[in-house]
Write a protein that holds these residues in place. Structure first.
Motif, short mmCIF file in Angstrom:
data_model
loop_
_atom_site.label_atom_id
_atom_site.label_comp_id
_atom_site.label_asym_id
_atom_site.label_seq_id
_atom_site.Cartn_x
_atom_site.Cartn_y
_atom_site.Cartn_z
N UNK A 284 9.79 -8.46 -6.63
CA UNK A 284 10.07 -9.18 -5.39
C UNK A 284 8.82 -9.55 -4.61
N UNK A 285 7.65 -9.09 -5.02
CA UNK A 285 6.46 -9.25 -4.18
C UNK A 285 6.15 -10.72 -3.91
N UNK A 286 6.12 -11.54 -4.95
CA UNK A 286 5.83 -12.96 -4.76
C UNK A 286 7.09 -13.76 -4.51
N UNK A 287 8.20 -13.31 -5.07
CA UNK A 287 9.45 -14.06 -4.94
C UNK A 287 10.00 -14.02 -3.52
N UNK A 288 9.93 -12.85 -2.88
CA UNK A 288 10.57 -12.66 -1.57
C UNK A 288 9.59 -12.16 -0.50
N UNK A 289 8.83 -11.11 -0.82
CA UNK A 289 8.02 -10.46 0.21
C UNK A 289 6.94 -11.38 0.76
N UNK A 290 6.16 -12.00 -0.10
CA UNK A 290 5.05 -12.84 0.36
C UNK A 290 5.50 -14.00 1.24
N UNK A 291 6.48 -14.83 0.82
CA UNK A 291 6.91 -15.92 1.71
C UNK A 291 7.55 -15.43 3.00
N UNK A 292 8.23 -14.27 2.95
CA UNK A 292 8.84 -13.73 4.17
C UNK A 292 7.78 -13.25 5.15
N UNK A 293 6.73 -12.61 4.63
CA UNK A 293 5.65 -12.15 5.51
C UNK A 293 4.89 -13.32 6.12
N UNK A 294 4.78 -14.41 5.37
CA UNK A 294 4.12 -15.61 5.93
C UNK A 294 4.85 -16.06 7.19
N UNK A 295 6.18 -16.12 7.13
CA UNK A 295 6.96 -16.54 8.29
C UNK A 295 6.92 -15.49 9.40
N UNK A 296 6.99 -14.20 9.00
CA UNK A 296 6.97 -13.12 9.99
C UNK A 296 5.66 -13.12 10.77
N UNK A 297 4.54 -13.26 10.06
CA UNK A 297 3.23 -13.22 10.73
C UNK A 297 2.99 -14.46 11.58
N UNK A 298 3.66 -15.56 11.26
CA UNK A 298 3.53 -16.74 12.12
C UNK A 298 4.19 -16.50 13.47
N UNK A 299 5.21 -15.62 13.51
CA UNK A 299 5.88 -15.28 14.76
C UNK A 299 5.23 -14.07 15.44
N UNK A 300 4.68 -13.14 14.64
CA UNK A 300 4.10 -11.90 15.19
C UNK A 300 2.74 -11.68 14.53
N UNK A 301 1.72 -12.46 14.92
CA UNK A 301 0.43 -12.44 14.22
C UNK A 301 -0.32 -11.11 14.30
N UNK A 302 -0.01 -10.26 15.27
CA UNK A 302 -0.73 -8.99 15.43
C UNK A 302 -0.02 -7.83 14.74
N UNK A 303 1.07 -8.12 14.05
CA UNK A 303 1.85 -7.06 13.41
C UNK A 303 1.08 -6.38 12.29
N UNK A 304 1.17 -5.06 12.22
CA UNK A 304 0.62 -4.30 11.09
C UNK A 304 1.76 -4.04 10.10
N UNK A 305 1.47 -4.23 8.82
CA UNK A 305 2.49 -4.09 7.77
C UNK A 305 1.95 -3.19 6.67
N UNK A 306 2.77 -2.26 6.21
CA UNK A 306 2.45 -1.41 5.06
C UNK A 306 3.51 -1.65 3.99
N UNK A 307 3.09 -1.97 2.77
CA UNK A 307 4.02 -2.30 1.69
C UNK A 307 3.84 -1.31 0.54
N UNK A 308 4.92 -0.67 0.15
CA UNK A 308 4.91 0.28 -0.95
C UNK A 308 5.71 -0.34 -2.10
N UNK A 309 5.04 -0.61 -3.22
CA UNK A 309 5.67 -1.30 -4.35
C UNK A 309 5.99 -0.30 -5.45
N UNK A 310 7.29 -0.09 -5.72
CA UNK A 310 7.73 0.80 -6.78
C UNK A 310 9.02 0.27 -7.37
#
Length: 296
Positions: free
Chosen positions: A97-123
């Protein structure tokens, strides 16, 4: 004490649970006795075939889970105080899901909340679900459709997506296209960790008999949750790699990989999950983005 109870509940045998907990069987037995003394109830039924939780043991295990959740929430709250109130969003996901869903979703999220800190655990294992329930992550994006109990979670099912298979353009499998899946799975294959649902799917495709199950248990030849490494290796060796199409697009444009045409396709069920009644601004925004962009 808590580690011993969780290990024995999960594994069911003292020797195996001791190994999982990193202690001797005698030490594990002593800690289980201490837990039962503390609870004032027998937590496990012992038999020659192993152990099972008693009704009291099931309640005790749930209390331990609740304690973990509270502890993780406390630690995350303290971490936020140290960071002067900076918001941290913790995401758990599978490697597909990292490129399929997570990356495009974070692009939109950071455009709304540019100062947000995000931690991603991939398993690719069940750990994102366990981490979600314990409070270590805020949202899980992975395959949860075959998990028996989801009553404590809010679930959004995503659009079903086909799994595609890729190999070097020089790979001889392309000359056999369209390839039956059962023939494809008898070739060297690379993939992230395969849980029991996928192994059952592969076994059915391979014929469903004992020999098919034996072969499915040996799949894939190379198993790794670092998807970038798998794709790089697919460009170097004649080993087929399976996954979401989005992950292979760039390598296809460079003509380093080519999609294997198959006679039929299999689909992957992706879900988004968060704990019920767990809300804060960045989580709500990401949930909205996921539902809008990818939800059924």
């Amino acid at each position: 004490m808590a580690v011993a109870v969780k290990a024995l509940a999960r594994v069911g045998g003292f020797r195996e649970a001791a190994a999982a907990a990193g202690v001797s069987p005698a030490t594990l037995s002593r800690r289980i006795s201490q837990a039962e003394d503390y609870a004032g109830k027998r937590l496990f039924e012992r038999s020659r075939n192993g152990t099972t939780l008693t009704e009291a043991g099931q309640k005790f295990l749930q209390l331990l889970s609740d304690l973990d959740t509270a502890g993780n929430s406390f630690e995350r709250g303290v971490a936020a105080l140290r960071d002067e109130g900076a918001s941290l969003l913790a995401i758990g996901c599978g490697p597909l899901t990292t490129r399929t869903i997570i990356s495009p979703s974070l692009e939109k999220l950071l455009s709304e909340m540019p100062d947000l800190r995000v931690r991603i655990d991939v398993r690719a294992t069940k750990e994102p679900l366990e981490a979600l329930r314990s409070g270590r992550i805020d949202i899980a994006v992975c395959d949860l459709t075959h998990t028996p109990d989801l009553s404590d979670l809010e679930i959004q099912v995503a659009h079903r997506r086909p799994v595609s298979f890729w190999a070097r353009p020089e790979h001889p499998i392309h000359a056999e296209a369209p390839v039956p899946l059962d023939k494809l799975f008898r070739r060297p294959l690379m993939a992230p960790f395969l849980h029991k649902h996928w192994r059952a799917t592969f076994a059915e495709i391979l014929g469903g008999d004992a020999q098919a199950w034996e072969l499915a248990e040996r799949l894939p030849q190379i198993e790794c949750d670092d998807y970038g490494m798998l794709i790089d290796l697919a460009c170097r060796c004649d080993i087929v790699c399976g996954g979401m199409t989005d992950a292979f697009v760039e390598h296809a444009k460079l003509e380093r990989l080519k999609q294997v045409t198959t006679q039929t396709e299999i689909q992957w069920n992706i879900c988004f999950a968060r704990r019920r009644n767990h809300r804060f601004d960045s989580l709500d925004v990401l949930w909205r983005i996921l539902r809008t962009e990818f939800g059924v």
